[in-house]
Design an enzyme around this catalytic site. Sequence first.
Site: not given
Length: 304
Positions: A15-16, A240, A209, A249, A207
């Site tokens: 997803r991300d 992002c 990055h 990430n 979370h």
Amino acid sequence: MYLPSKVKIVEVGPRDGLQNEKQFIDTAVKIELVDRLSAAGFPNVEAASFVSPKWVPQMADGTEVMRGIRRRPGTVYSALTPNLRGFEAALAAGIDEVVIFGAASEAFSQRNINCSIDESLVRFEPVAQAAKAAGIRLRGSISCALACPYQGETPIASAVNVAQRLLAMGCDEIDVADTIGTGTARRVYDVMRAVTEVVDPARVSGHFHDTYGQALANILAAMQAGITIFHSSVAGLGGCPYAKGATGNVATEDVLYMLHGMGIETGVDLDAVADIGHWISGQLGRKSSSRAGSALAARKAAAA
């Protein structure tokens, strides 16, 4: 130095990691990615996003992905659901966990979704209520919990306030996200300690990055603050779209290599993840961003 004996890794690559890819990725590739990650032993895979295709066209096939995957017993499959329409679609697709998100930065909230933090959280209340009524696990994410591309450092009190609001909505887990990857270890420790004064540390995740190469150090600092849940993305996929220059990430392979090297159990097969990272990078036509993954692949090639 305090270190946990076990850590839960939430794999967010499907997803991300993929949502910002400009060229549409075939649904079959997404399904295979989720299936491979499931087989590698992840307890939680963020598999889809039920948002408007107008805003995130890459995630338009969320229903097809969820209906096509082979579900592994014991794995929780998550999806981003910003509104009731998205929640209803996710529920129909058989999702195990829905994710809502709010920024800790007023400037980011205004630039991103054109409303204040308070207004954004009010918008999520119907989704939270529907999830609770349906018996679906609910996760809340706090974006820009450490810093924002528009206003700089985020006040710790703001991150704590959003965490309290998400907890009050019934969130089972709350993500503290360094969305633009500018955080460093001492700041991460301070933010995590502040958040865990109002939320049980067992329900808080990190979370991170890796924009400035600090993600692994930040995970270590978060563990010392009592955090035992972390998000990562196979091959370091992602970024992002609202934060210029923010890279992906932290790579799952790098996180697993560090944790396993410290004797911390994850239940995930590092070699399998390295193979997955090599495979998905090939599907996307580029090299993996994971240093550990690249090193393992080179070692395997040399031994062949």
